[in-house]
Scaffold this active site. Structure first.
Site, mmCIF file in Angstrom:
data_model
loop_
_atom_site.group_PDB
_atom_site.id
_atom_site.type_symbol
_atom_site.label_atom_id
_atom_site.label_comp_id
_atom_site.label_asym_id
_atom_site.label_seq_id
_atom_site.Cartn_x
_atom_site.Cartn_y
_atom_site.Cartn_z
ATOM 1 N N ASP A 109 -4.727 -9.581 4.393
ATOM 2 C CA ASP A 109 -5.776 -8.574 4.551
ATOM 3 C C ASP A 109 -6.635 -8.412 3.307
ATOM 4 O O ASP A 109 -6.293 -8.912 2.229
ATOM 5 C CB ASP A 109 -5.152 -7.226 4.951
ATOM 6 C CG ASP A 109 -3.897 -6.886 4.163
ATOM 7 O OD1 ASP A 109 -3.704 -7.476 3.091
ATOM 8 O OD2 ASP A 109 -3.114 -6.041 4.627
ATOM 9 N N HIS A 137 3.276 -0.007 9.118
ATOM 10 C CA HIS A 137 2.316 -1.087 9.372
ATOM 11 C C HIS A 137 2.713 -2.371 8.640
ATOM 12 O O HIS A 137 3.394 -2.339 7.628
ATOM 13 C CB HIS A 137 0.872 -0.682 9.014
ATOM 14 C CG HIS A 137 0.577 -0.510 7.556
ATOM 15 N ND1 HIS A 137 -0.255 0.482 7.077
ATOM 16 C CD2 HIS A 137 0.964 -1.204 6.464
ATOM 17 C CE1 HIS A 137 -0.369 0.373 5.764
ATOM 18 N NE2 HIS A 137 0.372 -0.642 5.370
HETATM 19 C C1 GLP Z 1 -0.419 -2.211 2.259
HETATM 20 C C2 GLP Z 1 -0.893 -3.622 2.625
HETATM 21 C C3 GLP Z 1 0.240 -4.466 3.068
HETATM 22 C C4 GLP Z 1 1.401 -4.183 2.134
HETATM 23 C C5 GLP Z 1 1.941 -2.826 2.477
HETATM 24 C C6 GLP Z 1 3.025 -2.336 1.544
HETATM 25 O O1 GLP Z 1 -1.182 -1.218 2.832
HETATM 26 N N1 GLP Z 1 -1.920 -3.709 3.597
HETATM 27 O O2 GLP Z 1 -0.133 -5.820 3.070
HETATM 28 O O3 GLP Z 1 2.396 -5.138 2.333
HETATM 29 O O4 GLP Z 1 0.907 -1.898 2.618
HETATM 30 O O5 GLP Z 1 2.540 -2.051 0.268
HETATM 31 P P1 GLP Z 1 3.480 -1.733 -0.941
HETATM 32 O O6 GLP Z 1 4.272 -2.952 -1.192
HETATM 33 O O7 GLP Z 1 2.549 -1.411 -2.088
HETATM 34 O O8 GLP Z 1 4.324 -0.590 -0.571
#
Ligand code: GLP
Length: 273
Positions: A102, A173
């Site tokens: 993304d 998500h």
């Molecule tokens: C974000 C991204 C994802 C990521 C997830 C977890 O919003 N869109 O690709 O894997 O949320 O993020 P984090 O590892 O900072 O908790």
């Protein structure tokens, strides 16, 4: 997947209903769950898995994620690749191909907070990769919907994802597929919900208002088409959502269940400390 120990240590009760985020877009009851004693070992093992996929199954590109969970994974990957013989390192650099999940809409490549910049700093520069071989949607494209289609076409032309590594959002998500999400949802431009913008604020000087309102994300369609999936979850803050993914069927019929019926080899690796 080497000395991974199969374990489920999710005995704590679920958080009270009032605290729960919206029904997650994924559910994991049939995944192979592997718990590690600390986040460092999660990173080392995931990095080793990514590296071996690139070395021994290079026909399809890697599917990569960004975020705090992935930062130590990429640091470990850089270190591990540096320990390989020079010739093998060169071969891997030349043949590297990955597609990220993304990117925010409206952020220039070099803007703080952009996923392209994060990939440049964490992988492209330290590994000495050709930036063309670390692909992401173009957040600055004038027509984000057309850009999402172009990115999906580019991925399809490359054969689809081999191993897809996934972080997990606090609301369940993957990529930016905010729940509930249809399993057939393809790469698209999507609006981000407030909890996601809040969670991602640290990359924007802790200002949720500075987090873009839209993003381009691969859909569950492209993610489920990967040859294998590797969900990576670290930190106590992710415990409630991981427990929910493991214990509750998706309430909304449009939600999907990522399981073995999708013919993907799926692992969830975690450390909730
Ligand atoms: C974000 C991204 C994802 C990521 C997830 C977890 O919003 N869109 O690709 O894997 O949320 O993020 P984090 O590892 O900072 O908790």
């Amino acid at each position: 997947l080497l000395p991974w120990r199969r374990a489920v240590a999710l005995s704590q009760p679920l958080s009270p209903a009032a605290d729960r985020p919206a029904a997650p877009s994924v559910c994991l009851p049939s995944w192979n769950l592997i718990e590690f004693p600390n986040a460092g070992s999660v990173s080392e093992q995931v990095a080793a898995r990514l590296l071996s996929e690139r070395r021994f199954r290079p026909e399809r590109p890697l599917g990569l994620a960004t975020g705090r969970t992935m930062q130590p994974v990429y640091a470990a990957l850089v270190r591990q690749l540096g320990q390989l013989p020079e010739a093998e390192q060169g071969r891997l650099r030349e043949r590297w191909l990955s597609f990220n999940l993304d990117e925010y809409v409206g952020l220039a490549a070099e803007a703080p907070g952009s996923f392209r910049r994060a990939m440049h700093e964490q992988l492209v520069r330290p590994l000495g990769l050709d930036p063309e071989r670390v692909r992401l949607p173009d957040g600055t494209a004038p027509d984000p919907t057309a850009e999402a289609q172009r990115y999906a076409d580019e991925l399809a032309a490359a054969g689809g994802i081999g191993l897809q590594v996934l972080g997990l959002g606090l609301n369940g998500h993957v990529g930016f597929n905010e729940p509930p999400c249809d399993a057939t949802a393809a790469c698209r431009c999507i609006g981000l919900c407030d909890t996601t913008r809040q969670a991602n604020a640290p990359a924007f000087d802790d200002d949720p208002g500075a987090v873009p309102r839209r993003a381009i994300t691969l859909g569950l369609k492209e993610i489920l088409a990967a040859r294998s999936l590797l969900l990576v979850v670290t930190g106590a803050a992710k415990a409630p959502i991981l427990r929910r993914l493991l214990s509750e069927p998706p309430r909304d019929r449009k939600s999907t269940r990522l399981n073995s019926s999708h013919l993907v080899i799926s692992y969830a690796v975690f450390c909730l400390k």
